[in-house]
Design an enzyme around this catalytic site. Structure first.
Site, PDB file in Angstrom:
ATOM      1  CG  LEU A 158       2.823  24.022  64.064  1.00 45.57           C
ATOM      2  CD1 LEU A 158       2.867  23.402  65.394  1.00 45.57           C
ATOM      3  CD2 LEU A 158       3.582  23.392  63.040  1.00 45.57           C
ATOM      4  NE  ARG A 159      -0.629  28.647  57.512  1.00 45.83           N
ATOM      5  CZ  ARG A 159      -0.179  29.667  57.672  1.00 45.83           C
ATOM      6  NH1 ARG A 159      -0.494  30.512  58.625  1.00 45.83           N
ATOM      7  NH2 ARG A 159       0.596  30.323  56.394  1.00 45.83           N
ATOM      8  CG  ASP A 219       7.611  33.531  58.658  1.00 45.53           C
ATOM      9  OD1 ASP A 219       6.723  33.030  59.120  1.00 45.53           O
ATOM     10  OD2 ASP A 219       7.689  34.639  57.943  1.00 45.53           O
ATOM     11  CG  HIS A 248       4.403  41.012  60.753  1.00 51.17           C
ATOM     12  ND1 HIS A 248       4.621  39.888  60.100  1.00 51.17           N
ATOM     13  CD2 HIS A 248       4.421  42.213  60.154  1.00 51.17           C
ATOM     14  CE1 HIS A 248       4.109  40.480  58.546  1.00 51.17           C
ATOM     15  NE2 HIS A 248       4.203  41.742  58.895  1.00 51.17           N
ATOM     16  CG  HIS A 262       0.268  29.958  52.201  1.00 55.14           C
ATOM     17  ND1 HIS A 262      -0.772  30.320  52.881  1.00 55.14           N
ATOM     18  CD2 HIS A 262       1.251  30.609  52.190  1.00 55.14           C
ATOM     19  CE1 HIS A 262      -0.407  31.313  53.608  1.00 55.14           C
ATOM     20  NE2 HIS A 262       0.767  31.534  53.081  1.00 55.14           N
TER      21      HIS A 262
END
Length: 425
Positions: free
Chosen positions: A59-60, A303, A177, A307
């Protein structure tokens, strides 16, 4: 609170029936229901599923609100049929303290579109050097139970062991990851025939498989819960299959793009197809689909990685890896799996809710359960137009593709977040 009566709807593929939502719960299910005070939603030809749950969303916020915010990402999630998402920790500042995870949690509550469950970082600053405040995040108002350095691998085996031991005390999960960094330095795409032809440095499958193999052994030794993010290779599937056969407490996810798109997409040099882990081969896709069907891979997770324009619309080598996923995931699942509604509900709602411990989510619509559900028109087809997406970013790999299915409505505890395919707020 407004009541809603959805008529002649199929619940998870069953025979058409009526469904009454009142006071935040499913009040009644059955044919011929009547509720004069309710808003009627015509469900003929539609399918009702438990609200989707995403274990892997970026969600940045805080830090990169130009790419996404908790509110815009929540709106995208609701339009995709989700009622809960797990927000990854690679924000700025990193979600490695109780204060940051509580900030994300509160922003999600304020938006009120989906339940936003923060994921805490495993290590301070995602640097892979020392453990973050795992206990403090677990005890915070956000009640964090999943921890991940996603975007970075916890490469140090001793640190990974300590993290698994620490979260075992409160039945937490380490979500890895899986990428051995020494094998992927400078890598631009999957290592194989296409990378050789294009002259791009390859990301070998073994870089993922080696970490998964190591970590299932560590999880088995410790007796703790491990979750593997974005599995992408046939070899990884076999490692997971063997681990599950031994009873290791491991779960795994696959993304929609790894179920549909191959490394041939890189031949266009369009950075929208640059992602980590990279798009793999058709053989890998076949193995991933089979593993999803038989349960070796437990869930589909998006995922969702928005951007900003400057981070994607540039030369391939300099572009940031990542793709949007929230608004298209159910359509991709329908395209890949077909109308296997029980399987879709299991892989996109019930199991992810169970893994994350999200009470009230992942429960099929039935009398007395919280009205967290989504309604889809499986016969509809839509062409994906990036400018029409709710996300602040536009890096969808499905631009101008025509996909099956359309979300008609999404309800969060009885309140509509989407009606007639449009966001309510």
């Amino acid at each position: 609170m407004t009541a809603y009566l959805i008529t002649s709807v199929s619940i998870v593929g069953a025979a058409p029936t009526d469904l009454l939502i009142r006071d935040g719960v499913v009040a009644e299910v059955g044919p011929g229901l009547s509720a004069p005070d309710a808003v009627v939603v015509d469900g003929a030809g539609l399918v009702a599923l438990p609200g989707l749950v995403d274990l892997h969303t970026h969600l940045r916020e805080p830090g990169r609100e130009d790419a996404e915010t908790v509110e815009s990402g929540s709106r995208a999630a609701a339009l995709g049929g989700y009622t809960a998402v797990c927000a990854m920790a690679n924000t700025s500042p990193v979600a490695d303290t109780a204060g940051v995870v509580e900030q994300v949690w509160r922003l999600g509550r304020e938006a009120g579109l989906v339940d936003v469950q923060p994921v805490g970082a495993v290590t301070v600053g995602l640097a892979g050097e020392r453990l973050a405040e795992l206990g403090a995040m677990a005890d915070s108002a956000a009640r964090v139970r999943i921890f991940s350095d996603d975007g970075h691998c916890v490469a140090d085996p001793l640190l990974m062991r300590r993290a698994l031991e620490y979260v075992k005390a409160f039945d937490g999960i380490i979500a890895q990851h899986a990428e051995e960094p020494r094998l992927t330095e400078g890598a631009q795409m999957h290592e194989g025939e296409v990378s050789t032809r294009l002259g791009l440095l390859g990301w070998p499958a073994v870089a993922e498989e080696a970490i998964i193999a190591r970590d299932v052994l560590l999880a088995e030794h410790v007796g703790s819960r491990l979750h593997v993010c974005h599995v992408s290779t046939a070899g990884s599937v076999e490692v997971l299959r063997q681990a599950k056969a031994r009873g290791v407490r491991v779960t795994a996810e696959v993304t929609p793009h790894h179920l549909l798109l191959t490394d041939e997409r890189a031949a266009t040099y369009d950075p929208v197809f640059k992602v980590n882990p990279p798009l793999r081969t058709a053989a890998d896709i076949a193995a991933l689909r089979a593993a999803l069907a038989d349960g070796v891979i437990d869930i589909i997770a998006t995922d969702h990685a928005p951007h900003a324009v400057e981070d994607k619309e540039c030369e391939w080598a300099y572009a940031r890896p990542g793709m949007l996923g929230l608004e298209t995931a159910l359509s991709i699942a329908l395209d890949v799996l077909g109308p296997e509604w029980d399987l879709i509900a299991e892989r996109m709602s019930r199991t992810p809710a169970r893994i994350a411990g999200l009470t009230g989510h992942g429960v099929d619509p039935a009398p007395g359960v919280p009205a967290n559900l989504t309604v889809i028109d499986p016969a509809a087809r839509r062409t994906i137009e990036p400018a029409e997406l709710a996300s602040r970013s536009r890096n969808t790999p499905y631009a101008r593709m025509t996909l099956p299915g359309r979300i008609v409505a999404t309800f969060l505890r009885g309140e509509p977040t989407v009606l007639d395919g449009k966001a309510v707020k």
